[in-house]
Design a protein around this motif. Structure first.
Motif, mmCIF file in Angstrom:
data_model
loop_
_atom_site.group_PDB
_atom_site.id
_atom_site.type_symbol
_atom_site.label_atom_id
_atom_site.label_comp_id
_atom_site.label_asym_id
_atom_site.label_seq_id
_atom_site.Cartn_x
_atom_site.Cartn_y
_atom_site.Cartn_z
ATOM 1 N N VAL A 122 41.244 41.242 32.933
ATOM 2 C CA VAL A 122 41.911 41.289 34.248
ATOM 3 C C VAL A 122 41.096 40.671 35.379
ATOM 4 N N LEU A 123 39.809 40.359 35.131
ATOM 5 C CA LEU A 123 38.906 39.983 36.235
ATOM 6 C C LEU A 123 39.408 38.795 37.072
ATOM 7 N N PHE A 124 39.713 37.666 36.430
ATOM 8 C CA PHE A 124 40.083 36.478 37.212
ATOM 9 C C PHE A 124 41.427 36.667 37.924
ATOM 10 N N GLY A 125 42.365 37.354 37.269
ATOM 11 C CA GLY A 125 43.650 37.644 37.920
ATOM 12 C C GLY A 125 43.439 38.534 39.138
ATOM 13 N N PHE A 126 42.498 39.480 39.024
ATOM 14 C CA PHE A 126 42.196 40.371 40.145
ATOM 15 C C PHE A 126 41.635 39.572 41.322
ATOM 16 N N PHE A 127 40.729 38.636 41.040
ATOM 17 C CA PHE A 127 40.188 37.783 42.104
ATOM 18 C C PHE A 127 41.332 37.061 42.836
#
Ligand code: AMP
Ligand code: MG
Length: 315
Positions: free
Chosen positions: A275-280
């Motif tokens: 989920v990290l890049f989508g969260f950014f």
């Protein structure tokens, strides 16, 4: 340019076989591909992404038995890694053969080769009559795209076709191992963990972060990467509360301090990676100014998450 959005690998391959540029799903992140044997098609990737010319691309092949179309001198270390981890989220740097144009390898005598395990990517490659050079499908410097909407946001109107698929299940770019040196060298961490690589290559070395003025082993290592608009704060010890007047977000494995405008608590390091890049990207869309990112333990995929967080923070 009009970007055709399709769900059909065969239609996307039609563009690749004619020198077009196509974004496609893989298990790591979405890739932006072109025929690896056509320099003018590959040049279009660099233009669409705004990618520096000295940052080489990874060449994708449909199956391990097609690696020799792009590489030669495959040694025993490489053979062992291929046998254990291909197809999957591992890129091997190998000696390139004469059919790979210099633009793909940024002039290096080596080439990065990967064989994705994603069924849609495999089907796409199966419809192509050539290997596919593909970096991540994002504007250079921005977080990699892990779903098709992120690709469209960054590259819609700048590429020929977008092959739509499900969100990437891993969410971080491939592990990269340089097999042209002895012992082999881990250049980038990813879902194939250091621990699992060491089981196959016990004397594997780990590349150190390059200091200013040094030539990096992997050219992409010198660029700021994976960065949202918001500033990143790496959290070792969590603050008790955030200033409610400042739009702040939190992502990590622990509960957030009070006052976060948006937060994501992940149940595992694997979910954190996914989920990290989508969260950014979500934070940028919402005008978040500061993202607090908790550093996970440095084991398994945690090592890759930490690497991307350090790079996103400009460290
Ligand atoms: P991306 O696909 O956007 O993650 O970028 C691919 C990365 O793979 C580049 O930034 C390089 O750091 C690395 N890479 C690709 N080819 C080579 C190579 N021949 N030698 C070393 N690193 C490479
Ligand atoms: Mg990239």
């Amino acid at each position: 340019m009009q970007t055709i959005v399709t769900d059909l690998p065969e239609e996307a391959a039609w563009f690749l076989n004619r020198g077009g540029i196509v974004a496609f799903p893989t298990e790591t992140v979405y890739g932006l591909g072109a025929d690896a044997f056509r320099p003018e098609a590959v040049a279009g990737i660099f233009t669409a992404k705004g990618r520096p010319a000295d940052n080489p691309l990874i060449v994708h092949v449909q199956s391990p038995d097609r690696i020799d179309e792009v590489a030669s001198g495959i040694n025993n270390h490489a053979l062992a890694l291929i046998a254990r981890f291909f197809p999957g989220p591992l890129t091997l740097v190998l000696k390139k053969n004469g059919s790979v144009p210099d633009i793909v390898s940024a002039g290096l005598p080596t080439v990065g080769v990967r064989c994705p395990s994603h069924p849609v990517a495999a089907e796409l490659l199966g419809h192509c009559n050539h290997p596919v050079a593909a970096p991540s499908a994002n504007v250079s410097g921005r977080p990699s795209s892990t779903d098709w909407k992120a690709v469209y946001h960054d590259l819609g109107g700048r590429i020929d076709c977008l092959l739509r698929g499900a969100p990437s299940t891993i969410g971080l770019e491939s592990t990269i191992v340089d097999c042209t040196v002895d012992p082999p060298l881990l250049l980038r961490s990813g879902a194939v963990s250091l621990e699992s690589l060491l089981q196959v290559v016990p004397d594997l070395q780990v590349a150190t972060t390059c200091k200013p003025g040094e030539t990096p082993k992997s050219p992409g290592m010198k660029y700021r990467h994976y960065s949202p608009e918001a500033s990143i704060v790496l959290v070792v010890e969590s603050p008790k509360a955030f200033d409610p007047g400042h739009p702040t977000a939190w992502i990590g494995l622990s509960a957030p301090p009070e006052g976060a405008a948006r937060c994501m608590v992940c149940l595992s390091p694997e979910e954190y990676a996914r989920v990290l890049f989508g969260f950014f990207r979500t934070c940028d869309a919402e005008g978040i100014r500061t993202i607090y990112c908790e550093l996970p333990p440095e084991t398994g995929i945690g090592r890759a998450i930490r690497d991307r967080l350090f790079k996103a923070a400009g460290k």
